[in-house]
Design an enzyme around this catalytic site. Structure first.
Site, short mmCIF file in Angstrom:
data_model
loop_
_atom_site.label_atom_id
_atom_site.label_comp_id
_atom_site.label_asym_id
_atom_site.label_seq_id
_atom_site.Cartn_x
_atom_site.Cartn_y
_atom_site.Cartn_z
CD GLU A 1 -10.53 71.14 -54.46
OE1 GLU A 1 -9.31 71.04 -54.73
OE2 GLU A 1 -11.00 70.98 -53.31
CD GLU B 1 -9.69 75.18 -51.15
OE1 GLU B 1 -10.39 74.21 -51.49
OE2 GLU B 1 -9.75 76.28 -51.74
N1 T1G Z 1 -16.51 73.40 -42.61
C1 T1G Z 1 -17.10 73.38 -41.40
N2 T1G Z 1 -17.98 74.33 -40.93
C2 T1G Z 1 -18.25 75.33 -41.77
C3 T1G Z 1 -17.66 75.43 -43.07
C4 T1G Z 1 -16.76 74.39 -43.48
N3 T1G Z 1 -16.19 74.40 -44.68
N4 T1G Z 1 -18.13 76.57 -43.65
C5 T1G Z 1 -18.97 77.13 -42.76
N5 T1G Z 1 -19.05 76.40 -41.64
C6 T1G Z 1 -19.90 76.68 -40.46
C7 T1G Z 1 -19.49 77.96 -39.73
O1 T1G Z 1 -18.50 77.70 -38.78
C8 T1G Z 1 -20.80 78.37 -39.07
O2 T1G Z 1 -20.97 77.56 -37.94
C9 T1G Z 1 -21.85 77.94 -40.10
O3 T1G Z 1 -21.21 76.94 -40.92
C10 T1G Z 1 -22.31 79.05 -40.98
O4 T1G Z 1 -21.18 79.67 -41.55
C11 T1G Z 1 -10.33 69.65 -50.22
C12 T1G Z 1 -9.62 71.08 -48.04
C13 T1G Z 1 -19.85 79.38 -46.93
C14 T1G Z 1 -19.47 81.77 -47.30
O5 T1G Z 1 -13.15 77.91 -46.75
O6 T1G Z 1 -16.61 80.96 -46.30
O7 T1G Z 1 -12.52 72.50 -49.06
O8 T1G Z 1 -20.82 79.32 -36.25
O9 T1G Z 1 -21.48 81.86 -40.34
O10 T1G Z 1 -21.71 84.00 -43.35
O11 T1G Z 1 -9.68 71.59 -51.28
O12 T1G Z 1 -19.07 79.95 -44.12
O13 T1G Z 1 -23.06 78.57 -37.06
O14 T1G Z 1 -21.60 77.05 -35.67
O15 T1G Z 1 -19.75 81.61 -42.18
O16 T1G Z 1 -23.42 82.60 -44.59
C15 T1G Z 1 -12.92 75.54 -48.07
C16 T1G Z 1 -15.69 78.42 -45.57
C17 T1G Z 1 -12.76 74.49 -47.02
C18 T1G Z 1 -15.49 78.08 -47.00
C19 T1G Z 1 -21.13 81.01 -45.59
N6 T1G Z 1 -14.15 76.25 -47.84
N7 T1G Z 1 -17.00 78.96 -45.28
O17 T1G Z 1 -20.97 82.20 -44.90
O18 T1G Z 1 -22.20 81.60 -42.72
S1 T1G Z 1 -11.21 73.66 -47.23
C20 T1G Z 1 -14.15 77.40 -47.18
C21 T1G Z 1 -17.33 80.23 -45.65
C22 T1G Z 1 -11.47 72.62 -48.57
C23 T1G Z 1 -10.55 71.13 -50.29
C24 T1G Z 1 -10.25 71.90 -49.06
C25 T1G Z 1 -18.66 80.72 -45.18
C26 T1G Z 1 -19.76 80.67 -46.28
P1 T1G Z 1 -21.62 78.15 -36.68
P2 T1G Z 1 -21.08 81.26 -41.65
P3 T1G Z 1 -22.14 82.68 -43.90
#
Ligand code: T1G
Ligand code: NAD
Length: 702
Positions: free
Chosen positions: A107, A127
């Site tokens: 976004e 999301e």
């Molecule tokens: N927020 C907080 N922590 C996050 C995070 C996030 N968005 N994404 C990953 N982490 C942490 C995860 O818990 C782990 O922590 C570490 O980073 C590595 O992640 C306004 C409201 C990007 C594909 O849904 O899909 O934006 O366990 O083990 O396999 O519209 O992480 O090491 O302590 O998964 O390489 C939307 C979520 C949010 C993406 C990487 N975004 N993340 O995968 O590593 S809502 C998502 C992923 C939003 C807006 C709305 C995957 C990744 P720890 P990982 P990975």
């Protein structure tokens, strides 16, 4: 350390300002990042600056909002303000995308005038997988680039879009090579030099015209895409919000999107899916695992047994590009097993999810043998022969003689004592369970069963192998049925009790699928094969009042075309069978049970609460480290609806005092002591706490 704050750096590359986000590991848009961006954007007013590049340090462009901030009061500035600041710029702003630009990260990029990316980048709005919808303009801007119908499909699936596809869909303006930031700066200079228009995505209407001219097409697409969303709130909100993108003025669409976001982020549905997001990542952590362990190079493998599971496990290796040899007792069994693998690939091709060329490549990685010596020179062997202790010990004793040192020796047993199997070798430290779920090439869960002697080295190896095979690894201890099957057995006993008391398989399955499971206990039994449980009961001298007569009649489920249901040839659709009803009614009569109607609510309670209760015992015994591990096991292994968070999370949502009281009634009524509230559940209920308060004991060994 950035020049603006710990997470944001502002540099000049000549006449181009480069703003860099640096918040490892995934540049989540936490408060400090947002406030730093707003500060940085205040500095682009300098007349010497002709353009701006926004880039991210580390392995990925921002993966979105910081999920761990949800549920807490949001600190200003919000992401919306950052986006306003970007759109207010009179100079071109270019986003430089690498890794995964997800959610708020995409976004943010969509607020920029242009987006360039490296070829390996992926973008997406996942999301929906958190029970929410994009809340920073994604539902209004993405349809303006892809068109409402394509935008809707992308947001409802939440799946990543590869860079080349994103370029074709107009999300990305150029795929660049070499150093990304330098290429983005060069692109920005080109925009200035060519005096290209500063078009904001918000002002792009051309892709909305078709939907405005024929809104019915959008509604039809929406209905088709959500035919199986089972009344969940997030999909409906996405449909409404994307519809607003071509029916409302932009700012009204944004305001409504934010309102929907605020509504959804506080729902149990979203809390559940956020719980699962973090629980899945936590599940692979073993409290007493030393760091920096050397991992095993899984460059080839052997699978013993080419039956239902052996074939599927071999496909996992081939699908991951790893050569695998399947060992069977004889040529016929081997051919039968490999033919079944080929049939499964052909079905996938028919469904358009695989090419013939891909199938050929994978089949070429799968070879067969009738010699156990095939396991002499591989880093991992997975045994999947019949569920008989004597046979498994025989196989492991032979493996012990054949396999080279430092080979991971794994058993796919679904119930047997892994320690006893390990003791059949002189190297129990190299033995553990790798419990795949049927169909093994599809189900993502891998229960890794840690034996008493299993070494950290092999445990770390198995976890890494699970990830390599695209599975979600969860480490559990040795007990009867481990975690998933042990809880499933409780449901099985209660399911048969419901049939004896008055319900029929389709009524129980109906209530359970309405709760959100893809299928109920009886259809699931028919899929896995009723003979697996029957063999185990016969070996133990226990019996099932209804399932045993079915098996004695050769009704093993789908594999024999008859089980609890009847199946047309080549069909997997379960059809109620009067013959089964007769067997059930006869069993009630034989046991002197007065049959009576049973409500859906009671069916759901009796299908779920005994499992939660058993989960509490499993935690108490340390067979699972965390309640979240149990939830991940049920979501990825047994089809528990992700938007209910898993059995333990669901227990907290319902409230443990209610579950305690209902269990006490069911225990009283049935005389089944195992239904009495487990000590941990009763204690937490008494203290007004939930399973969420239970954490992994420090340095615990399962
Ligand atoms: N927020 C907080 N922590 C996050 C995070 C996030 N968005 N994404 C990953 N982490 C942490 C995860 O818990 C782990 O922590 C570490 O980073 C590595 O992640 C306004 C409201 C990007 C594909 O849904 O899909 O934006 O366990 O083990 O396999 O519209 O992480 O090491 O302590 O998964 O390489 C939307 C979520 C949010 C993406 C990487 N975004 N993340 O995968 O590593 S809502 C998502 C992923 C939003 C807006 C709305 C995957 C990744 P720890 P990982 P990975
Ligand atoms: P299956 O009956 O479909 O296949 C077992 C295969 O093992 C047969 O093809 C048989 O010929 C072969 N075999 C027997 N002895 C052998 C030997 N000495 N060497 C090589 N091959 C030999 O059984 P399945 O359903 O695939 O189950 C296999 C294992 O996986 C069992 O331990 C079972 O409990 C476990 N499991 C099954 C499921 C399931 O849903 N079916 C799920 C998880 C785990």
């Amino acid at each position: 350390m950035g020049s603006i704050n710990n997470s944001i750096d502002f540099k000049r590359d000549g006449d181009v300002a480069v703003i860099t986000i640096d918040n490892p590991p995934v540049n989540a848009l936490k408060h400090e990042v947002r406030s730093g961006l707003v500060e940085a954007l205040k500095q682009i007013g300098d007349p010497a600056i002709k353009a701006v590049v926004i880039a991210c340090k580390g392995r990925t462009f921002s993966a979105g909002a910081d999920i761990s901030e949800f549920g807490k009061p949001m600190q200003a500035p919000g992401l919306g303000e950052v986006i306003k600041a970007i759109e207010a710029s009179s100079k071109p702003v270019v986003a430089a995308v690498h890794g995964t630009a997800f959610g708020g990260g995409l976004e943010l990029a969509l607020a920029c005038h242009y987006r360039v990316a490296v070829a390996s980048a992926r973008v997406g709005l996942p999301e929906i997988k958190l029970g929410i919808l994009p809340g920073a303009g994604g539902t209004q801007r993405l349809p303006r680039l892809m068109g409402p119908e394509k935008g809707l499909a992308a947001i409802l699936s939440g799946d990543p879009i590869p860079a080349d596809q994103a370029l074709a869909d107009g999300i990305i303006d150029e795929i660049v090579t070499g150093d990304l930031t330098s290429a983005a700066v060069a692109f920005a200079r080109k925009v200035v030099a060519e005096n290209r228009p500063l078009r904001l995505v918000r002002d792009r209407e051309e892709k909305l015209q078709a939907a405005r001219a024929n809104p019915k097409s959008y509604e039809d697409a929406a209905a088709k895409l959500t035919s199986r969303s089972g009344g969940r709130r997030a999909p409906a909100a996405v449909i409404e919000s994307v519809r607003n993108s071509f029916t409302l003025p932009f700012d009204e669409g944004i305001a409504r999107e934010q309102a929907l976001f605020r509504e959804l982020v506080v729902t149990d549905e979203s809390r559940a899916q956020r719980h699962v997001f973090f629980a899945e990542r936590e599940a692979a952590r073993v409290p007493d695992m030393p760091s920096g362990l050397r991992s095993l190079p899984f460059d080839k493998a052997v699978v013993i047994g080419a039956g239902t599971m052996g074939g599927g496990i071999a496909m996992c290796f081939a699908n991951a590009g790893i050569p695998v040899t399947v060992v069977e007792t004889g040529k016929d069994a081997l051919t039968k097993g490999l033919d079944r693998v080929a049939d499964t690939y052909r079905t996938t091709i028919k469904r358009g999810r695989l090419t013939q060329e891909e199938m050929d490549k994978r089949m070429a990685l799968i070879s067969g043998s009738v010699e156990l010596e095939a396991a002499a020179d591989v880093p991992v062997v997975i045994e999947a022969v019949f569920e008989e202790m004597g046979l498994k010990k025989e196989v492991f004793a032979k493996l012990d003689k054949v396999a080279k040192p430092d080979t991971l020796l794994a058993t796919n047993t679904s119930t047997l004592d892994v320690n006893e199997i390990a003791r059949a070798t002189a190297r129990p430290k190299d033995v553990l369970g790798t419990h795949f779920f049927s169909p093994a090439n599809v189900m993502r869960l891998l229960e890794i069963v840690r034996g008493k002697e299993t070494s950290h080295h092999m445990l770390a190896g198995a976890i890494a192998l699970g990830r390599t095979l695209g599975k979600v690894p969860v480490v559990v201890g040795v007990c009867d049925g481990f975690v998933g099957n042990r809880m499933l057995a409780k449901r099985g006993v209660e399911a048969e009790r419901l049939l004896l008391e008055g319900a029929l398989p389709h009524q129980v399955d109906g209530a359970v699928t309405e709760f959100g499971f893809p299928m109920g206990p009886f259809a699931m039994g028919d899929l896995a094969g009723l003979d697996v449980g029957w063999r185990i009961r016969k070996a133990r001298g226990t019996k099932a009042e209804i399932t045993d007569p079915l098996c004695e009649a050769g009704r093993f489920g789908q594999k024999t075309g008859k089980g609890y249901y009847i199946y047309e040839k080549g069909s997997r659709t379960p059809t109620p069978d009067p013959e089964v009803e007769a067997i059930i009614v006869a069993a009630s009569k034989r046991l002197g049970i007065e049959r009576h109607p049973i409500s859906k609510e009671e069916i759901v309670e009796r299908m779920i609460y005994p499992m939660i209760n058993e989960g509490a015992r499993i935690l108490d015994e340390g067979i699972a480290y965390r309640p979240g591990d149990i939830d991940v096991i049920w979501i990825y292994g047994y089809g528990w609806p992700v938007w209910r968070g898993g059995p333990m999370f669901y227990g907290d949502t319902v409230g443990l005092p209610h579950i305690r009281d209902r269990l006490a009634i069911y225990a009283e009524r049935s005389g089944d002591k195992s239904l009495e509230p487990a000590p941990l559940l009763a204690r937490l209920a008494g203290e007004g706490k939930g399973f969420a308060s239970v954490t992994a004991p420090k340095g615990a060994a399962a």
